[in-house]
Design an enzyme around this catalytic site. Sequence first.
Site, PDB file in Angstrom:
ATOM      1  N   ASP A 131       0.622  -1.319   0.099  1.00 56.12           N
ATOM      2  CA  ASP A 131      -0.189   0.199   0.333  1.00 56.12           C
ATOM      3  C   ASP A 131       0.724   1.039  -0.192  1.00 56.12           C
ATOM      4  O   ASP A 131       2.096   1.433   0.461  1.00 56.12           O
ATOM      5  CB  ASP A 131      -0.594  -0.273   1.227  1.00 56.12           C
ATOM      6  CG  ASP A 131      -1.724   0.743   1.091  1.00 56.12           C
ATOM      7  OD1 ASP A 131      -2.725   1.459  -0.015  1.00 56.12           O
ATOM      8  OD2 ASP A 131      -2.449   2.036   2.070  1.00 56.12           O
ATOM      9  N   HIS A 138      -3.724  13.719   0.315  1.00 59.29           N
ATOM     10  CA  HIS A 138      -3.871  13.311   1.714  1.00 59.29           C
ATOM     11  C   HIS A 138      -2.587  13.177   2.703  1.00 59.29           C
ATOM     12  O   HIS A 138      -2.755  13.364   3.709  1.00 59.29           O
ATOM     13  CB  HIS A 138      -4.377  11.871   0.837  1.00 59.29           C
ATOM     14  CG  HIS A 138      -4.391  10.678   2.471  1.00 59.29           C
ATOM     15  ND1 HIS A 138      -4.940  10.690   2.859  1.00 59.29           N
ATOM     16  CD2 HIS A 138      -3.693   9.898   2.549  1.00 59.29           C
ATOM     17  CE1 HIS A 138      -4.975   9.588   4.232  1.00 59.29           C
ATOM     18  NE2 HIS A 138      -3.988   9.179   3.387  1.00 59.29           N
ATOM     19  N   GLU A 204     -10.386   3.997   3.281  1.00 60.21           N
ATOM     20  CA  GLU A 204      -9.433   4.545   2.225  1.00 60.21           C
ATOM     21  C   GLU A 204      -9.986   4.273   1.009  1.00 60.21           C
ATOM     22  O   GLU A 204      -9.562   2.813   0.863  1.00 60.21           O
ATOM     23  CB  GLU A 204      -7.886   4.112   2.998  1.00 60.21           C
ATOM     24  CG  GLU A 204      -7.391   4.826   4.474  1.00 60.21           C
ATOM     25  CD  GLU A 204      -5.599   4.722   3.490  1.00 60.21           C
ATOM     26  OE1 GLU A 204      -5.216   3.818   3.025  1.00 60.21           O
ATOM     27  OE2 GLU A 204      -5.099   5.778   4.930  1.00 60.21           O
ATOM     28  N   GLU A 206      -8.808   4.111  -2.434  1.00 55.34           N
ATOM     29  CA  GLU A 206      -8.584   3.694  -3.355  1.00 55.34           C
ATOM     30  C   GLU A 206      -8.510   3.428  -4.348  1.00 55.34           C
ATOM     31  O   GLU A 206      -9.374   2.241  -5.110  1.00 55.34           O
ATOM     32  CB  GLU A 206      -6.630   2.814  -2.328  1.00 55.34           C
ATOM     33  CG  GLU A 206      -6.324   3.622  -1.283  1.00 55.34           C
ATOM     34  CD  GLU A 206      -5.419   3.047  -0.968  1.00 55.34           C
ATOM     35  OE1 GLU A 206      -4.203   2.173  -0.875  1.00 55.34           O
ATOM     36  OE2 GLU A 206      -5.158   3.630   0.537  1.00 55.34           O
ATOM     37  N   ASP A 238      -8.859   0.844   1.671  1.00 59.22           N
ATOM     38  CA  ASP A 238      -8.272  -0.014   3.138  1.00 59.22           C
ATOM     39  C   ASP A 238      -8.278   1.045   4.481  1.00 59.22           C
ATOM     40  O   ASP A 238      -7.641   1.633   4.537  1.00 59.22           O
ATOM     41  CB  ASP A 238      -6.218   0.982   2.150  1.00 59.22           C
ATOM     42  CG  ASP A 238      -5.714   0.278   3.021  1.00 59.22           C
ATOM     43  OD1 ASP A 238      -5.370  -0.480   3.614  1.00 59.22           O
ATOM     44  OD2 ASP A 238      -4.319   1.159   3.578  1.00 59.22           O
ATOM     45  N   ARG A 242      -7.398   4.061  12.917  1.00 56.53           N
ATOM     46  CA  ARG A 242      -6.246   5.286  13.206  1.00 56.53           C
ATOM     47  C   ARG A 242      -5.090   5.036  14.399  1.00 56.53           C
ATOM     48  O   ARG A 242      -4.811   5.595  15.006  1.00 56.53           O
ATOM     49  CB  ARG A 242      -6.779   7.182  12.886  1.00 56.53           C
ATOM     50  CG  ARG A 242      -7.711   7.163  11.812  1.00 56.53           C
ATOM     51  CD  ARG A 242      -7.273   6.541  10.221  1.00 56.53           C
ATOM     52  NE  ARG A 242      -7.410   6.901   9.124  1.00 56.53           N
ATOM     53  CZ  ARG A 242      -7.006   6.810   8.489  1.00 56.53           C
ATOM     54  NH1 ARG A 242      -5.250   6.417   8.334  1.00 56.53           N
ATOM     55  NH2 ARG A 242      -7.848   6.828   6.950  1.00 56.53           N
ATOM     56  N   GLN A 245      -2.965   2.903  15.158  1.00 56.98           N
ATOM     57  CA  GLN A 245      -1.799   3.053  13.769  1.00 56.98           C
ATOM     58  C   GLN A 245      -0.842   4.032  14.720  1.00 56.98           C
ATOM     59  O   GLN A 245      -0.012   4.572  14.848  1.00 56.98           O
ATOM     60  CB  GLN A 245      -2.485   4.358  12.466  1.00 56.98           C
ATOM     61  CG  GLN A 245      -1.044   3.883  11.669  1.00 56.98           C
ATOM     62  CD  GLN A 245      -2.033   4.605  10.179  1.00 56.98           C
ATOM     63  OE1 GLN A 245      -2.858   4.521  10.355  1.00 56.98           O
ATOM     64  NE2 GLN A 245      -0.972   5.069   9.058  1.00 56.98           N
ATOM     65  N   LYS A 258      -3.001  -1.944  10.244  1.00 57.25           N
ATOM     66  CA  LYS A 258      -4.206  -2.062   8.965  1.00 57.25           C
ATOM     67  C   LYS A 258      -4.560  -3.277   8.267  1.00 57.25           C
ATOM     68  O   LYS A 258      -4.428  -3.334   6.931  1.00 57.25           O
ATOM     69  CB  LYS A 258      -2.952  -1.131   7.470  1.00 57.25           C
ATOM     70  CG  LYS A 258      -2.422   0.297   7.841  1.00 57.25           C
ATOM     71  CD  LYS A 258      -3.471   1.237   6.749  1.00 57.25           C
ATOM     72  CE  LYS A 258      -3.260   2.243   7.074  1.00 57.25           C
ATOM     73  NZ  LYS A 258      -4.353   3.410   6.171  1.00 57.25           N
ATOM     74  N   THR A 262      -8.708  -5.492   3.890  1.00 58.22           N
ATOM     75  CA  THR A 262      -8.944  -4.618   2.857  1.00 58.22           C
ATOM     76  C   THR A 262      -9.445  -5.558   1.570  1.00 58.22           C
ATOM     77  O   THR A 262     -10.079  -6.319   1.334  1.00 58.22           O
ATOM     78  CB  THR A 262      -7.428  -4.343   2.152  1.00 58.22           C
ATOM     79  OG1 THR A 262      -6.561  -3.618   3.172  1.00 58.22           O
ATOM     80  CG2 THR A 262      -7.268  -3.524   1.051  1.00 58.22           C
ATOM     81  N   GLU A 369      -9.290  12.608   7.480  1.00 56.75           N
ATOM     82  CA  GLU A 369      -9.729  14.024   6.917  1.00 56.75           C
ATOM     83  C   GLU A 369     -11.110  14.788   6.328  1.00 56.75           C
ATOM     84  O   GLU A 369     -11.441  15.468   6.610  1.00 56.75           O
ATOM     85  CB  GLU A 369      -9.184  13.827   5.254  1.00 56.75           C
ATOM     86  CG  GLU A 369      -7.722  13.450   4.997  1.00 56.75           C
ATOM     87  CD  GLU A 369      -7.475  12.628   3.258  1.00 56.75           C
ATOM     88  OE1 GLU A 369      -7.652  11.297   3.328  1.00 56.75           O
ATOM     89  OE2 GLU A 369      -6.427  13.258   2.674  1.00 56.75           O
TER      90      GLU A 369
END
Length: 422
Positions: A131, A138, A204, A206, A238, A242, A245, A258, A262, A369
């Site tokens: 990834d 971003h 996420e 992607e 993905d 948070r 992480q 993560k 996915t 975000e």
Amino acid sequence: MALIKSWVKSANTSQTDFPLNNLPYGVFTISDSEPHCCVAIGDMVLDVTLLEAEQILIPKINDKVFDEPYWNSFMELGPESWQLFRNNLTNLLKQNPDDTKNKNESILKKFLKPQKECVLHMPFVVSEFTDFFASYHHANNVGTMFRGPENALPPNWLHIPIGYNGRASTVIISGTDVQRPMGQLKPPTEDIPYFGPCKRFDFELELGAIVGTSTEIGTTLSTQEADNLIFGYVILNDWSARDIQAWEYQPLGPFQSKATATTISPWIVTKAALEPFRKPTPKREKPLLPYLEEKGPMLYDIDLSVTIETNHGKNLKQITNTNYSEMYYSSAQQLAHHTSSGCAMSCGDLLGSGTISGPTRDQYGSMLELSWGGKNPIEVHNSEMRSFLEDGDIIRMTGAANGENYKIGFGENIGKIIPAKK
Ligand code: MN
């Protein structure tokens, strides 16, 4: 490029994701059938496993590639075979004005099944998953949140497509529920962590690039060679924890945050179908090293959107609308960089583009975000607010490259959050 008309009438509308120009590859079952490889055309699927078995469409002489329910053996045949197969498929499904007896239609009709009665499965065996972190907006947003606007982009960011090696084992097909992860959490106010359910679970948005053919260890690829090796693309979610992480990521990058899941969309949209929609990467802020330079446009003009469904799917709200051409690095650049050390790539390698965010708030590709780290929750329905995802929320991602009277659609990427197993 204009719409190519098919004798499958539902493929000739501007609404369908799957006109003859598209021909994306998948795997399906219907009722209790064995899983077979298929191609989407309008609102139908065409069973290519049976077409091969009955010797109507043979990708490889004296051998079978569709006797297993994955596209990997076909992918390993390489770009020339991919093109030949696509040409043959197009000819079989094309509306031919001279064919007054509808010869192809009468032969192929029995191999078509209604898509709405089919269950779709993983279209390929994911050999490995990497990834990336390749959208300028971003990276800038996340960096601003964590390090302030002066230090938003790490010093390497404008030179390297940054990535981490993820887990192939947890790549799942659209429609599979996603269980909220448990993990180590350390609130800023505490000295030591505790173990519990993730409180800042996120999506996420992607695109996933699929590597079609393998390379030997020690081989490096130019961006052009890398582009040639890419078989197709899927929409990729993905899922990201948070809070897990934030505590675990230094110094080796994300790990368990993560590793939960996915999700990929069920149709492999081929590079060939996307060819008319190529776009160059944006202007470079710093010149790239020669091995990362692109000789031609290697991004694509693909509109992408995310909808959140709350209250058991009763309330829907589109929260993001962006475009893949917002990326700073293309998949070809990422793949070239991936091999720069001599790293071997495998058929079925999946490369996540990194979260795709545009410059404005309605174009952000993650809740992190959209809610600015939880500081500005977004409204999802009648003053119901969200900072991060809650149990029962459904995330639905869609995407398409839009031509004049047709589109190259990706189908849907859907995932529902179910409660953590404590
Ligand atoms: Mn990601």
